[in-house]
Design an enzyme around this catalytic site. Structure first.
Site, PDB file in Angstrom:
ATOM      1  N   ARG A  72      39.986  22.661  81.890  1.00  0.00           N
ATOM      2  CA  ARG A  72      40.915  23.327  82.819  1.00  0.00           C
ATOM      3  C   ARG A  72      40.375  23.311  84.240  1.00  0.00           C
ATOM      4  O   ARG A  72      41.152  23.281  85.193  1.00  0.00           O
ATOM      5  CB  ARG A  72      41.108  24.795  82.406  1.00  0.00           C
ATOM      6  CG  ARG A  72      41.819  24.958  81.111  1.00  0.00           C
ATOM      7  CD  ARG A  72      41.984  26.412  80.813  1.00  0.00           C
ATOM      8  NE  ARG A  72      42.866  27.005  81.814  1.00  0.00           N
ATOM      9  CZ  ARG A  72      43.596  28.075  81.632  1.00  0.00           C
ATOM     10  NH1 ARG A  72      43.543  28.689  80.457  1.00  0.00           N
ATOM     11  NH2 ARG A  72      44.355  28.545  82.572  1.00  0.00           N
TER      12      ARG A  72
ATOM     13  N   ASN B 218      40.592  26.487  92.530  1.00  0.00           N
ATOM     14  CA  ASN B 218      41.238  27.711  93.021  1.00  0.00           C
ATOM     15  C   ASN B 218      41.805  27.536  94.423  1.00  0.00           C
ATOM     16  O   ASN B 218      42.571  28.374  94.893  1.00  0.00           O
ATOM     17  CB  ASN B 218      40.252  28.888  92.985  1.00  0.00           C
ATOM     18  CG  ASN B 218      39.955  29.321  91.561  1.00  0.00           C
ATOM     19  OD1 ASN B 218      40.587  28.848  90.623  1.00  0.00           O
ATOM     20  ND2 ASN B 218      38.993  30.205  91.401  1.00  0.00           N
TER      21      ASN B 218
ATOM     22  N   CYS C 103      42.770  32.449  81.002  1.00  0.00           N
ATOM     23  CA  CYS C 103      41.548  32.739  80.248  1.00  0.00           C
ATOM     24  C   CYS C 103      41.489  34.229  79.935  1.00  0.00           C
ATOM     25  O   CYS C 103      41.805  35.063  80.782  1.00  0.00           O
ATOM     26  CB  CYS C 103      40.332  32.377  81.079  1.00  0.00           C
ATOM     27  SG  CYS C 103      39.893  30.649  81.024  1.00  0.00           S
TER      28      CYS C 103
ATOM     29  N   ARG D 100      43.532  41.715  83.135  1.00  0.00           N
ATOM     30  CA  ARG D 100      44.202  40.928  84.165  1.00  0.00           C
ATOM     31  C   ARG D 100      45.678  41.294  84.357  1.00  0.00           C
ATOM     32  O   ARG D 100      46.572  40.445  84.217  1.00  0.00           O
ATOM     33  CB  ARG D 100      44.039  39.429  83.897  1.00  0.00           C
ATOM     34  CG  ARG D 100      42.597  39.036  83.781  1.00  0.00           C
ATOM     35  CD  ARG D 100      42.413  37.557  83.673  1.00  0.00           C
ATOM     36  NE  ARG D 100      42.220  36.938  84.972  1.00  0.00           N
ATOM     37  CZ  ARG D 100      42.018  35.651  85.153  1.00  0.00           C
ATOM     38  NH1 ARG D 100      41.988  34.849  84.141  1.00  0.00           N
ATOM     39  NH2 ARG D 100      41.837  35.159  86.348  1.00  0.00           N
TER      40      ARG D 100
HETATM   41  C1  UD1 Z   1      41.111  34.489  90.919  1.00  0.00           C
HETATM   42  C2  UD1 Z   1      40.525  33.165  90.480  1.00  0.00           C
HETATM   43  C3  UD1 Z   1      39.512  33.381  89.377  1.00  0.00           C
HETATM   44  C4  UD1 Z   1      38.465  34.388  89.821  1.00  0.00           C
HETATM   45  C5  UD1 Z   1      39.108  35.660  90.346  1.00  0.00           C
HETATM   46  C6  UD1 Z   1      38.109  36.630  90.956  1.00  0.00           C
HETATM   47  C7  UD1 Z   1      42.295  31.575  90.867  1.00  0.00           C
HETATM   48  C8  UD1 Z   1      43.306  30.643  90.295  1.00  0.00           C
HETATM   49  N1  UD1 Z   1      41.589  32.299  90.014  1.00  0.00           N
HETATM   50  O1  UD1 Z   1      41.770  35.048  89.793  1.00  0.00           O
HETATM   51  O2  UD1 Z   1      38.897  32.127  89.088  1.00  0.00           O
HETATM   52  O3  UD1 Z   1      37.647  34.720  88.708  1.00  0.00           O
HETATM   53  O4  UD1 Z   1      40.068  35.345  91.367  1.00  0.00           O
HETATM   54  O5  UD1 Z   1      37.351  36.013  91.930  1.00  0.00           O
HETATM   55  O6  UD1 Z   1      42.097  31.621  92.066  1.00  0.00           O
HETATM   56  N2  UD1 Z   1      43.704  43.013  88.970  1.00  0.00           N
HETATM   57  C9  UD1 Z   1      44.484  44.108  88.658  1.00  0.00           C
HETATM   58  N3  UD1 Z   1      45.803  44.087  88.996  1.00  0.00           N
HETATM   59  C10 UD1 Z   1      46.375  43.031  89.645  1.00  0.00           C
HETATM   60  C11 UD1 Z   1      45.563  41.914  89.977  1.00  0.00           C
HETATM   61  C12 UD1 Z   1      44.229  41.938  89.616  1.00  0.00           C
HETATM   62  O7  UD1 Z   1      44.007  45.077  88.070  1.00  0.00           O
HETATM   63  O8  UD1 Z   1      47.586  43.075  89.920  1.00  0.00           O
HETATM   64  C13 UD1 Z   1      42.272  43.015  88.568  1.00  0.00           C
HETATM   65  C14 UD1 Z   1      41.986  41.936  87.532  1.00  0.00           C
HETATM   66  O9  UD1 Z   1      42.278  42.387  86.241  1.00  0.00           O
HETATM   67  C15 UD1 Z   1      40.517  41.694  87.748  1.00  0.00           C
HETATM   68  C16 UD1 Z   1      40.351  41.904  89.246  1.00  0.00           C
HETATM   69  O10 UD1 Z   1      41.486  42.655  89.682  1.00  0.00           O
HETATM   70  O11 UD1 Z   1      39.759  42.633  87.049  1.00  0.00           O
HETATM   71  C17 UD1 Z   1      40.270  40.616  90.058  1.00  0.00           C
HETATM   72  O12 UD1 Z   1      41.424  39.853  89.852  1.00  0.00           O
HETATM   73  P1  UD1 Z   1      41.998  38.824  90.925  1.00  0.00           P
HETATM   74  O13 UD1 Z   1      41.146  38.858  92.150  1.00  0.00           O
HETATM   75  O14 UD1 Z   1      43.445  39.079  91.064  1.00  0.00           O
HETATM   76  O15 UD1 Z   1      41.759  37.460  90.184  1.00  0.00           O
HETATM   77  P2  UD1 Z   1      42.775  36.270  89.973  1.00  0.00           P
HETATM   78  O16 UD1 Z   1      43.572  36.063  91.213  1.00  0.00           O
HETATM   79  O17 UD1 Z   1      43.471  36.420  88.680  1.00  0.00           O
END
Ligand code: UD1
Length: 416
Positions: A397, A23, A116, A121
């Protein structure tokens, strides 16, 4: 070659060096698109998500050379291309190319991301922030057509400290006009890592690691040389592997300060832990103790990416533990599989109640996402008899040859 076969019951013992962070490197690879010239990244993990991101960079015209664990990327001949849904669906973090390409080329057409399946998400927070910065975004047949020619720095308030949205805003704001402040930003170490890398390239970013990040836009970035930080989730997974198998391991190239919650909980479970500058030693107890309730949450809370692996450990505790998953709504796919191995876990909404059992039994189980697969491997290492974990592709991955690491620590595990 898509499953792990494990003969359980051998304690993990020995020393292992933790690889570079998945990450951490993924947003940096997107950030390289903002730079002109040559960037050299050291200590890069050889994992499927990195290989796929490098393929995307090549499609965008980057010249890439690999030398052992170093990757040299030259962006001088980069061109803007549409990033189709197929590419983006392979991996959620490819959405970070939206911020990076908008920064560099001011327009991008990009599909909705995949990755995943651990929850809905959505990317609404990314899009809202971009729109606030003046990016026009139209959706046509599932493709987001974005124009950042009128983009200007803004005060952005994230409704949730999303890691990806924070990174995407940083990427766009770095070479946009004006000053951007991100409030309620994610505080993960990987955000600090992105700031460090971009500042080495000439950016002007402050505050990463806190809830308020400020970015003074600059006109352009140059290449830089950077060493990727150790992967705190890989490190946590290995420690859980030693804990669940009554083992004793030492991790090298690790940052204990980034893993506080996991180390505290392993200590609470009865593990002896000793930290040194770049290493962590763990000796497991003969019997894991139950721990007080765990809530996953944004950093510095307990990481959702360690929840499945830690749950595997708690299946063998001498009592009952409770874990609430507050970050992703579908991140309990390991539970039905652990129960096939004899675990006693019940689910109430987003909460799992884990009653420790005496032993796990080998079974045929299916990894349904990256960390689910890792959790099942750990359970297999501790179980009596043979376990087969299907879907190694997910595990690959984020873990580089996990079977070789565990074999070097005395486990009986093969990839077939
Ligand atoms: C990143 C990490 C992942 C980790 C996650 C939380 C990377 C490549 N991946 O994923 O391994 O599990 O942080 O620590 O760094 N959300 C929304 N709207 C948005 C964006 C997010 O509702 O526009 C929600 C998501 O659905 C989720 C939560 O916010 O429930 C956290 O997501 P986010 O922190 O954005 O995770 P990622 O960046 O996808």
């Amino acid at each position: 070659m898509d499953r792990y076969r494990i003969e359980g019951g051998r304690p993990l013992k020995g020393i292992v060096t933790v690889r570079g962070s998945k990450n951490g490197i993924l947003p940096i690879l997107a950030g390289v698109m903002l730079t002109k010239g040559e960037t050299i990244l050291h200590h890069c993990p050889s994992i499927a998500d990195v290989h796929f991101t490098l393929e995307m960079l090549e499609q965008l015209g980057c010249r890439i050379q690999k030398q052992n664990r170093s990757i040299i990327i030259n962006t001088n001949d980069c061109k803007n291309i549409d990033i189709n849904s197929k590419s983006v669906q392979k991996m959620r973090s490819s959405i970070l190319f939206m911020g990076a390409l908008l920064g560099r080329f001011k327009e991008v057409n990009i599909g909705y991301p995949g990755g995943c399946e651990i929850g809905l998400r959505p990317i609404d927070l990314h899009l809202k922030a971009f729109r606030e910065m003046g990016v026009s975004i139209e959706e046509e047949k599932g493709i987001l057509c974005c124009d950042a020619s009128k983009c200007i720095g803004q005060k952005i308030n994230l409704d949730f400290p999303s890691v990806g949205a924070t990174e995407n805003c940083i990427l766009l704001a770095t070479i946009s006009k004006g000053h951007t402040t991100i409030y309620n930003a994610a505080c993960e170490p990987e955000i600090v890592e992105l700031q460090t890398f971009l500042n080495l390239c000439g950016a002007n970013i402050k505050g990463a690691g806190t809830e308020c990040i400020s970015i003074e836009g600059v006109q352009e970035l140059h290449g830089a040389e950077y060493t990727v930080s150790p992967d705190r989730i890989e490190a946590g997974t290995f420690l859980c592997g030693a804990a669940i198998t009554k083992g004793e391991i030492e991790l090298k190239n690790v940052c204990a300060d980034n893993m506080r919650q996991v180390l505290l909980r392993l200590g609470e479970a009865g593990c002896i832990i000793k930290e040194q500058k770049d290493s962590i030693y763990l000796k497991a107890p003969q019997k894991i103790k139950p721990v007080s309730r765990i809530h996953t949450g944004p950093y510095p809370d307990f990481p959702t990416d360690m929840q499945p692996q830690f749950m595997s450990v708690l299946t063998l505790a001498s009592g009952t533990s409770i874990i609430s998953e507050t970050v992703f709504e579908s991140r309990f796919k390991h539970i039905s599989e652990l129960c096939r191995m004899g675990a006693d876990i019940t689910v109430e909404g987003q909460t799992a109640i884990i009653k420790g059992v005496k032993s796990l039994k080998g079974a045929y189980v299916c990894g349904r996402d990256l960390r689910c697969g890792a959790a099942l491997i750990l359970a297999g290492l501790a179980a009596e008899g043979e376990t087969v974990v299907e879907n190694a592709c997910y595990v690959k991955r984020g873990y580089e040859q996990i079977e070789k690491v565990f074999t070097s620590l005395g486990a009986n595990i093969v990839l077939e």
